[in-house]
Design an enzyme around this catalytic site. Structure first.
Site, PDB file in Angstrom:
ATOM      1  N   LYS A  79       0.858  -1.191   0.000  1.00 34.61           N
ATOM      2  CA  LYS A  79       0.000   0.000   0.000  1.00 34.61           C
ATOM      3  C   LYS A  79       0.893   1.240   0.000  1.00 34.61           C
ATOM      4  O   LYS A  79       1.872   1.299   0.753  1.00 34.61           O
ATOM      5  CB  LYS A  79      -0.890  -0.028   1.245  1.00 34.61           C
ATOM      6  CG  LYS A  79      -1.917   1.101   1.315  1.00 34.61           C
ATOM      7  CD  LYS A  79      -2.756   0.984   2.602  1.00 34.61           C
ATOM      8  CE  LYS A  79      -3.918   1.969   2.624  1.00 34.61           C
ATOM      9  NZ  LYS A  79      -4.730   1.844   3.860  1.00 34.61           N
ATOM     10  N   SER A 154      -9.729   1.893   2.871  1.00 32.93           N
ATOM     11  CA  SER A 154      -8.823   2.615   2.014  1.00 32.93           C
ATOM     12  C   SER A 154      -7.812   1.735   1.272  1.00 32.93           C
ATOM     13  O   SER A 154      -7.275   2.154   0.250  1.00 32.93           O
ATOM     14  CB  SER A 154      -8.051   3.657   2.838  1.00 32.93           C
ATOM     15  OG  SER A 154      -7.199   3.030   3.769  1.00 32.93           O
ATOM     16  N   SER A 178      -9.935  -0.304   7.181  1.00 31.69           N
ATOM     17  CA  SER A 178      -9.328  -0.178   5.854  1.00 31.69           C
ATOM     18  C   SER A 178      -8.610  -1.415   5.325  1.00 31.69           C
ATOM     19  O   SER A 178      -8.260  -1.471   4.146  1.00 31.69           O
ATOM     20  CB  SER A 178      -8.350   1.003   5.836  1.00 31.69           C
ATOM     21  OG  SER A 178      -9.075   2.210   5.780  1.00 31.69           O
TER      22      SER A 178
END
Ligand SMILES: [Mg+2]
Ligand SMILES: [Zn+2]
Lengths: 492, 481, 97
Positions: A79, A154, A178
């Site tokens: 990420k 997210s 997330s």
């Protein structure tokens, strides 16, 4: 050659160590795949040019008979909230475009140390603020089960890349859901560890008392192994626990006999919940009961206030954490023609106005307000007090059960752009995930059901502090009975 | 309560914040060096530059030094203290917030004692808290350049009660704080390098008034003399303003030593909203009873206690004792010297009159002196044993100071041994008396003052080496004959 | 029903504090949205939290400190490499008066 689309990390590592396949071959296989499918998915926002070189060095070590780590040659996507030395790290924000960290986050350093190769950086909501990946500066990422749908957020890029198997493993972060929510939307296994289990060093901070990084991978086995690698005390993070990290992957057990699974009374009649989600949840309860687990009812009345607490606290912390993005040291600075007559406050205000996206600004305003004089006691401090009471209720609940089971989100993945832009409504969808972060508990999502449209649905398991093994075991049992098992997304 | 000092019918109220830079090797939250003269941004790391995702990890030594100072100032040490974030934007502040302690500081409720013009004064210490320093800005008119070498250096901010009432008290308070932290060896006390920074909050009110006046903060004062001058100036400026019916503005003012005046730096319009909240990156600081006991045991004797002991045990004058205890190094030197020669009083006199003068003239510290405490003691022993006179001893000391040789070597090499041989002295005395008949006549006529003349002439004839006691005795005998 | 806690004056004051320049449209939008949001979050105000210590770190983590040792792993050039504007190894900003 083995089937890299289904191979586990440890099988792959073993094959590489035994020279049945080279790390370079494995890495190139995934690179080709990622480059082919990424234009459809927009999961990767940056590829690592040194990826093949990393694989070569693994092969060289093996050729020389040197020891290699437990993830030797296993390709990972990261990420883009985690700093990677020498690779641009943006948090999907214009504010950090061009920022090349001279350091690795501890999670990435540990993965590399274990021999993993880093394929690239994955898409996310800007500064991890969002649950659909639609607030990314790099554009929305797509759900591989149906590219018209969001992957969740997210950590949407991680979920999307993993579901499409562009890599063998990914890392996401979870502040209020997330990791778990996109894992559920994309049908991957994602675990948010106990607060303090995994170092936060080098992870762009959103809300410091809530953030944790964790694996988002294909199987519970891979999740357990990856967690072993990244967990444990870190000299660079004073909020990591010195508790020993268990051999989660070796200890995995699907034996549910006598295990007590908590069901939360307050979740029972939640009208918010989509019927397909409810159905999947009920099937999971049924499965666990059939496997010999005992279902016990627990009560966590304050979970009702979790979303309010969560947004008050996370926005407050974020408003302070994001103050460092000021155009002085790194990242974006507004294109000022002449510094000499520029008032300092304008320098800041214009740079930050142009560098941050709307959702980020909204939360900075909310958080600044909650900490400001006259409101601190009523909002930030009050939320922190209720937070303690919430944790106490969880402590009581875990005296009665080994793990708590619940849905992950109120709905399955939704179509891109279809949510009427109502932030409050969007925030309220986080009802099942936020209390886990508030109480610092480990939580995970394991794929279990499918919607009538064929989209995956995850089940959430929550454990007591540092009891990751217990929830991994329940997830392991559910995984073997999952409706998603053997199914592949449409973009594959 | 000490008597109020009045200025034109007004009373000054002064509280002081001293930022003490703690002498750690590394910064408070990162492993960067703390050296003063490093190249631009060389003492930085991702943590001190506030790069994304970096985290503070607390330096054990900084906590220990804070506890040590707190104990020396008679503070309560909190078992649990908390680091908070003080949020504001400024280019020298890399994270957009300063990590400091707010409502739960590590040290609270202490006091400090010192003397001003012979009178004892006690000032309360409100609190002493740990925080990180900011970076350094250099201004070039068209732009400003930022260096973060200083960002993250540990500071202990010591906050006094507003209990001082004169510039002298303010300056002496600062001197005493410096002396204490140097005794504790937690700060080098270098004002020019900013290791110790004194900010004075000054207000005035009519004598008898109980309500505090509007306070003005004085910053950037880099010597104790300037503390005195700046506060003095500020008191009169405020009284002038009030007498002219002007309003005192709450503001920060800087002291300009060249013009000897203060001027406005910034006006605190609406009180800044720092949005303090507990820093979630740092767990509360826990001080255990064991740790506290350990630090307590390591506390040295402090200047005031030591001065009192010198007066009591060695019968020093209080002013001498005070002078000798301002610096720990000097008092250690004095004690070693006194112990070695067995004559503490002489040691005190010699150190104050000779050593301190040389040190001041050459701007050196005690440890730079070529004359060791032991060598100084040997010199005093030579006097006490009558080998040399005090006058010769001064010459010997000068030589020791310059060359680093021992007293014995210098006395031997230069033939400075005092003449105590009665026969030899009798001969010189006789010669002098014979050579000065008119002065002998004056003496006989009752003018005792001429004795001084004879002693001087005799000492001169002996090149200063004649033992003065024996000279006196023989001279009186001969003159009375 | 709506709260005026986030009226436009408040939004402006808070935006200044946060060093964020908002366009008039943004200010209006945020004012409306955040007023609704804060009204919902006000639900916690009814909860009795008298005497409850605020919880910051949610799990039990032992307090620990670093030894005072210097590790100089970076050079000034690495630290200013990302700077939007620099002079030598110093960060350059508008004149600070
Ligand atoms: Mg202060
Ligand atoms: Zn301070």
């Amino acid at each position: 050659m083995m089937d890299l689309l289904t191979a586990s990390m440890s099988e792959t590592r073993k094959a590489i160590a035994e020279k049945k396949v080279s790390a370079v071959e494995v890495t190139k296989y995934f690179l080709v795949r990622a480059e082919k499918l990424n234009p459809t998915l927009n999961a990767f926002i940056k590829f690592n040019p040194d990826c093949v070189k990393q694989a070569e060095s693994i092969d060289q070590k093996i050729a020389k008979g040197e020891n290699v780590g437990v993830l030797a040659g296993v390709p990972f996507g990261i990420k883009d909230l985690l700093c990677t030395k020498g690779i641009e790290t943006t948090a999907a924000s214009k504010m950090l475009t061009g920022f090349v960290p001279p350091y690795d986050s501890t999670v990435v350093a540990r993965l590399k140390n274990a021999g993993a190769t880093i394929v690239g950086k994955l898409n996310l909501d800007e500064f991890a603020m969002g649950s659909s990946n639609e607030s990314s500066f790099h554009g929305v990422c797509k759900n591989p089960w149906n590219p018209e749908y969001v992957p969740g957020g997210s950590s949407g890029g991680s979920a999307s890349a993993q579901a499409a198997r562009l890599v063998m493993g990914t890392i996401g972060t979870d502040t209020g859901g997330s990791i778990r929510q996109p894992s559920s939307f994309c049908g991957v296994v994602g675990i948010k560890p106990t607060y303090g289990r995994v170092s936060r060093y080098g992870i762009v901070a959103f809300a410091s008392s809530l953030d944790q990084a964790g694996p988002m991978v294909s199987t519970v086995q891979d999740a357990a192994l990856t967690l072993e690698v990244i967990a444990g005390i870190d000299d660079l993070d004073g909020t990591t626990s010195s508790k020993p990290v268990e051999a989660f992957s070796k200890n995995l057990s699907a034996d549910m006999k006598g295990k007590k699974i908590g069901i939360v009374r307050e979740y029972h009649n939640s009208e918010l919940v989509h019927p397909d989600i409810r159905k999947t949840y009920e099937q999971a309860l049924e499965t666990l009961k059939n496997l010999g687990a005992e279902l016990v009812e627990v009560s966590i009345p304050l979970t009702k206030y979790a979303v309010s607490m969560y947004y008050l606290i996370s926005a407050s912390e974020a408003s302070s954490n994001l103050a460092r993005y000021d155009g002085v040291k790194y990242g974006y600075r507004s294109d000022f023609k002449d510094l000499s007559s520029l008032p300092l406050d304008d320098f800041y205000a214009q740079t930050r106005a142009e560098g941050f996206g709307k959702e980020v600004k909204r939360r900075i305003i909310l958080g600044t307000f909650c900490l400001s004089s006259g409101y601190f006691d009523a909002y930030y401090n009050k939320a922190c007090q209720v937070r303690r009471l919430l944790r106490n209720q969880y402590d009581e609940a875990f005296a009665k059960c080994d793990a708590i089971i619940s849905p992950v989100s109120t709905t399955p993945a939704f179509k891109i752009g279809t949510r009427v832009y109502d932030p409050l409504k969007m925030y309220l969808n986080d009802i099942f995930t936020t209390s886990t972060n508030l109480a610092g508990l480990p939580g995970m999502s394991v794929p279990f059901g499918l919607t009538s449209d064929g989209l995956p649905i995850g089940i959430q398991l929550t454990g007591h502090h540092f009891q990751e093994q217990k929830i991994l075991n329940v997830a392991y049992a559910l995984e073997q009975n999952s409706a998603v098992k053997g199914k592949t997304p449409s973009v594959y | 309560m000490s008597t109020k000092i009045s200025y034109r019918g007004f009373e000054a109220v002064i509280g002081i914040e001293v930022h003490v830079q703690l002498k750690t090797e590394s910064k408070i939250f990162s492993a960067d060096a703390t050296t003063f003269d490093s190249a631009d941004n060389e003492n930085t790391s991702p943590v001190s530059v506030g790069m994304p995702g970096t985290l503070p990890v607390l330096n054990k030594k900084a906590v220990e030094y804070a506890i040590k100072t707190g104990l020396a100032l008679g503070c309560n040490i909190r078992k649990k203290s908390v680091f908070s974030r003080k949020n504001y934007f400024y280019p020298d502040l890399p994270k957009g917030y300063q990590i400091s302690q707010y409502d739960e500081p590590i040290c609270e409720h202490g006091s400090i004692q010192f003397e001003v013009e012979g009178k004892s004064k006690t000032v309360g210490i409100t609190r002493a808290h740990l925080e990180e320093d900011a970076g350094k800005s250099t201004h070039f008119g068209q732009y400003t350049l930022i260096n973060y070498n200083r960002a993250g250096i540990p500071l202990l901010e010591i906050v006094s009660e507003p209990e001082m009432h004169s510039p002298q008290e303010a300056a002496e308070y600062c001197r005493t704080i410096r002396s204490v932290v140097r005794y504790l060896d937690v700060c080098d006390g270098n004002l020019e390098e900013g290791s110790l920074r004194c900010d004075c909050n000054v207000s005035v009110r009519k004598v008898g008034e109980t309500k505090l006046g509007t306070k003005v903060e004085l910053k950037n004062i880099n010597s104790f003399r300037f503390v005195e001058k700046a506060v003095e100036y500020e008191i009169h400026r405020q009284i002038d303003a009030i007498e002219n019916s002007e309003k005192i503005v709450q503001e920060t003012r800087l002291y300009d030593p060249d013009k000897n005046r203060t001027f406005t730096m910034r006006v605190k319009e609406d009180a800044q909203d720092y949005r303090y909240f507990p820093d979630p990156d740092i767990l509360p600081v826990i001080v255990t009873d064991e740790q506290l006991a350990l630090v307590k045991k390591s506390l040295p004797e402090l200047p005031l206690q030591r001065a009192a002991r010198f007066v009591k045990d060695f019968l020093l004058a209080p002013s001498d004792a005070h002078l000798l205890t301002e610096e720990r190094e000097l008092s250690d030197y004095f004690e070693a010297c006194g112990k070695a020669c067995g004559n503490y009083k002489a040691a005190a006199n010699w150190i104050i009159s000779e050593l301190l003068r040389e040190l001041n003239d050459s701007k050196l510290a005690v440890h730079n002196s070529k004359v060791s405490a032991q060598n100084f003691a040997d010199l005093i022993t030579q006097i006490d044993q009558g080998v040399i006179s005090g006058k010769i001893a001064k010459v010997v000391f000068k030589e020791m100071w310059d060359s680093g040789s021992t007293a014995a070597d210098i006395i031997k090499a230069k033939g400075l041994v005092q003449v105590s041989d009665v026969g030899e002295i009798e001969k010189i005395v006789a010669d002098v008396i014979t050579a000065n008949p008119s002065q002998v006549a004056e003496f006989k006529a009752g003018k005792d003052k001429v004795i001084g003349f004879f002693v001087g002439a005799i000492m001169k004839a002996s090149k200063g080496k004649a033992n003065p006691a024996i000279v006196n005795e023989i001279l009186m005998k001969k003159l009375s004959e | 029903m709506s709260s005026d806690k986030f009226n436009k004056d408040v939004i402006q004051k808070i935006a200044n504090l946060a060093r964020l320049r908002l366009s008039p449209e943004e200010a209006t939008e945020f004012s409306e949205q955040l007023s609704k949001i804060i009204l919902h979050f006000d639900e916690i105000s009814d909860l009795d939290t008298q005497g409850i210590e605020p919880l910051i770190t949610p799990s039990e983590i032992e307090y620990s400190t670093r030894e005072d040792a210097v590790k100089q792993n970076f050079h000034a050039a690495d630290m200013v490499a990302n700077a939007p504007e620099k002079q030598g190894n110093l960060f350059k900003v508008p004149p600070v008066v």
